[in-house]
Design a protein around this motif. Structure first.
Motif, PDB file in Angstrom:
ATOM      1  N   GLU A  36      53.181  18.096 -86.508  1.00 52.47           N
ATOM      2  CA  GLU A  36      51.790  17.706 -86.751  1.00 52.47           C
ATOM      3  C   GLU A  36      51.607  17.585 -88.257  1.00 52.47           C
ATOM      4  OE1 GLU A  36      49.089  16.084 -85.234  1.00 52.47           O
ATOM      5  OE2 GLU A  36      49.870  17.412 -83.684  1.00 52.47           O
TER       6      GLU A  36
ATOM      7  N   ILE B 164      49.177  17.067 -91.523  1.00 57.59           N
ATOM      8  CA  ILE B 164      47.788  17.363 -91.887  1.00 57.59           C
ATOM      9  C   ILE B 164      47.554  16.987 -93.351  1.00 57.59           C
ATOM     10  CG2 ILE B 164      46.085  19.237 -92.160  1.00 57.59           C
ATOM     11  CD1 ILE B 164      47.716  20.758 -89.977  1.00 57.59           C
TER      12      ILE B 164
ATOM     13  N   ARG C 263      47.462  12.690 -88.442  1.00 54.85           N
ATOM     14  CA  ARG C 263      46.499  12.662 -87.327  1.00 54.85           C
ATOM     15  C   ARG C 263      45.353  13.621 -87.543  1.00 54.85           C
ATOM     16  NH1 ARG C 263      50.352  12.806 -82.114  1.00 54.85           N
ATOM     17  NH2 ARG C 263      50.113  15.023 -82.506  1.00 54.85           N
ATOM     18  N   ILE C 264      45.605  14.627 -88.389  1.00 54.46           N
ATOM     19  CA  ILE C 264      44.584  15.654 -88.590  1.00 54.46           C
ATOM     20  C   ILE C 264      44.151  15.657 -90.050  1.00 54.46           C
ATOM     21  CG2 ILE C 264      44.158  18.150 -88.602  1.00 54.46           C
ATOM     22  CD1 ILE C 264      45.962  18.337 -86.197  1.00 54.46           C
ATOM     23  N   THR C 265      42.861  15.554 -90.277  1.00 57.35           N
ATOM     24  CA  THR C 265      42.335  15.653 -91.635  1.00 57.35           C
ATOM     25  C   THR C 265      41.193  16.665 -91.661  1.00 57.35           C
ATOM     26  OG1 THR C 265      40.831  13.801 -91.255  1.00 57.35           O
ATOM     27  CG2 THR C 265      42.952  13.286 -92.247  1.00 57.35           C
ATOM     28  N   PHE C 266      40.853  17.101 -92.879  1.00 56.30           N
ATOM     29  CA  PHE C 266      39.805  18.114 -93.013  1.00 56.30           C
ATOM     30  C   PHE C 266      39.000  17.831 -94.269  1.00 56.30           C
ATOM     31  CE2 PHE C 266      41.384  20.702 -96.554  1.00 56.30           C
ATOM     32  CZ  PHE C 266      42.656  20.188 -96.676  1.00 56.30           C
TER      33      PHE C 266
END
Lengths: 318, 283
Positions: free
Chosen positions: A111, A113, A142-145
């Motif tokens: 994954e 990030i 696929r993952i952001t913050f």
């Protein structure tokens, strides 16, 4: 009709040939990497591009950054020498191809990030970095913050924190709270600025840092020290820098002070009416920037810094 | 009739108490049905308790928002199987209560990653819940899978101190969790022990209403509209204002309780969880 086809074929051939020329000229053989232990279960892989952190847990491995695309196989080999556990997460400190160039190949394995701005830059510019590695395939995380994200794995926690603009507008600081360690990405570099002409002439070098402010991707010289203030609110003693050797909190404090001294001097010169030619001479003499004789690709550090000169003048004039 | 009614109320309360305390209900799994919102967006719906599950289907896997009680896991999977063979890749918990996060451990065993706010995970740890979340965030997080996007937001305290909402921007659908439960049997439940706040609830919903959505999958109840969420927001403000007014008038606890039961449809559970807290907050 036939004529058009022929012309199209020629054009296509020409484009292909040019592309191949660029490809063969810029594809580099990867340099060998090495691993060193930083703290319990935390290692640093280095040798080319940005430093990679390897954090080993009972349930798998968390990487911070993945260098250039060309380093992918060696990074996996380095991890294998440290642990048999599978790769689970890759956290990007930012989108430049010497740090996130391996994302495309990592996406099927782990994954990935990143900060939302880092991903947006990657998606928008469609090229992780200037002309250095035009063939780096883009792998979008696929993952952001936005501000803070934590990965919990094998009873351990890694935090990705965002403190504001600096090197880009998407620099994440990666914090290992139980180890009191951070990976700063390029917000902190454990290396001196290249020596300028002044040093060659025996003059004392003024305090300075080899900052590269990626203005195109949202970087800011003015915000950079506030961002470092945010980083310094964390409780840490050990630092994996974006580039250079494992460092300490004191090194980050010194870096911030040198950055501010350099910025203050440049800002007062610019506000005092110093013209660009004179400023460029100072940057070359005292901070190792290079405005002439630059190789086409990849740019040397001094040349790379010179690319930002107009944006820097504009920002410091404020 | 009265006997039957008593039984139903008793059962509902048992379930409700169980879900708030994070215990297994020890009863049968809920009867589920699949509600289609779009070709790739479904609600695994049940009446009352546990919470709604929303499912986004992509070519790269399924994303769930909430996963009911553990006892419901097999049935949730059976419902999903009707519309997709894709594996569940992510499950987002809107908050820590086990009628929304009870399926985590079983989904994680199948390879899914669980996501929640940091506060929600802390409460799961404190409550020794199984299936702790793998990824947490503090304000915003975005998830992209198979060309589709889900935006997650933490806007502040309401039902607990770790409530997040999930926006499906391409569908203009919001999965609200329990910051908005829809229907007379699920009025405003303030879990003070879990960090909830009647005072801050309206402001949290104001921020939710700043998002771009038309339809809402509430934490409990049938799929509804933005207008109903707006009405619910106003009722949370009205509730707090009423309690504050009555506090100012030195009304007794019994009088306030009567008002909450009559005008805001509070049941025993809501009184137990929220009454002392709201009286203390509304001074």
């Amino acid at each position: 009709m036939t004529r058009t086809t022929l012309v199209s074929a020629f054009v296509a051939l020409f484009v292909l040939e040019s592309a191949w020329a660029v490809y063969t000229q810029t594809q580099k053989t990867p340099r060998p990497l090495r691993s060193e232990k930083v703290k319990d279960d935390l290692y640093m892989v280095s040798g080319e591009g940005g430093n990679v952190a390897v954090y080993v847990t009972d349930e798998g491995v968390i990487l911070v950054d993945d260098m250039f695309d060309r380093n992918h196989a060696d990074i996996l080999a380095q991890v294998k020498t440290l642990t048999p556990r599978p790769l689970r997460y890759v956290i990007n400190t930012h989108q430049h191809d010497d740090h996130a160039g391996g994302d495309f190949k990592m996406l099927p394995l782990a994954e990935v990030i990143a900060h939302r701005n880092a991903r947006a830059n990657l998606a928008h510019i469609k090229e992780p970095y200037y002309q250095d590695t035009p063939w780096t395939p883009i792998g979008l995380p696929r993952i952001t913050f936005s501000d803070e994200l934590a990965v919990h794995l094998g009873g351990k926690e890694v935090q990705a924190r965002y403190f504001g603009r600096g090197h880009t507008n998407g620099d994440a600081v990666i914090y290992f709270p139980t180890l009191k360690a951070v990976h700063t990405g390029d917000l902190f570099l454990a290396m001196r600025a290249p020596a300028g002409r002044g040093a060659a002439q025996g003059r004392v070098r003024p305090p300075g840092v080899p900052v590269y402010i990626d203005y195109v991707q949202g970087g800011s010289f003015l915000d950079w020290s506030r961002t470092l203030d945010g980083l310094l609110t964390l409780d840490f003693d050990t630092v994996i820098p974006g580039h250079g050797q494992v460092s300490t909190r004191a090194d980050v404090v010194k870096f911030k002070s040198d950055l501010e001294t350099m910025r203050g001097r440049l800002a007062s010169l610019i506000k005092g009416g110093t013209g660009k030619p004179e400023l460029v001479k100072i940057l070359e003499d005292d901070y190792g920037w290079q405005s002439t004789g630059c190789p086409p690709s990849p740019p040397t550090p001094g040349c790379l810094q010179y690319q930002q000169v107009d944006a820097l003048i504009a920002e410091l004039r404020q | 009739m009265t006997k039957r009614r008593g039984l139903v109320v008793g059962l509902c309360l048992a379930l409700a108490v169980a879900y708030v305390r994070g215990q297994q209900p020890g009863t049968d799994p809920a009867k589920l049905e699949l509600v289609k919102l779009a070709d790739d967006l479904y609600v695994v719906y049940n009446d009352f308790v546990p919470g709604n599950t929303t499912a986004l289907i992509t070519d790269a896997g399924v994303v769930l928002v909430d996963d009911k009680f553990e006892i419901d896991h097999a049935n949730v999977m059976a419902q999903l199987k009707k519309v997709t063979n894709q594996p569940v890749r992510f499950v987002i918990n809107t908050h820590y209560h086990s009628d929304h996060s009870g399926g985590n451990a079983k989904l994680q065993a199948l390879g899914a990653q669980a996501v929640s706010s940091e506060k929600a995970r802390e409460r799961m740890v404190a409550g020794k819940q199984s299936g702790l979340t793998d990824l947490t965030f503090d304000e915003r997080m975005h998830l992209r899978l198979g060309g589709k996007q889900i935006d997650l937001f933490y806007f502040g305290r309401a039902h607990t101190d770790g409530d997040i909402v999930a926006l499906f921007p391409q569908h203009r659908v919001l999965a609200s969790g329990d910051v908005f439960a829809f229907g007379d049997r699920t009025p405003e439940l303030i879990d003070y022990a879990g960090g909830g706040s009647a005072k801050l609830w309206p402001a949290t919903l104001d921020k939710v209403l700043g998002l771009g959505f038309d339809r809402v999958v509430p934490g409990h109840g049938v799929v509804t509209t933005r207008a109903e969420l707006q009405k619910f927001r106003d009722s949370t403000q009205a509730l707090f204002t009423r309690v504050r007014t009555m506090n100012g008038q030195k009304k007794s606890k019994a009088e306030i309780e009567k008002m909450l039961r009559t005008d805001f449809k509070w049941a025993d559970l809501h009184v137990q969880m929220g009454m002392d807290g709201v009286i203390a907050e509304a001074t």
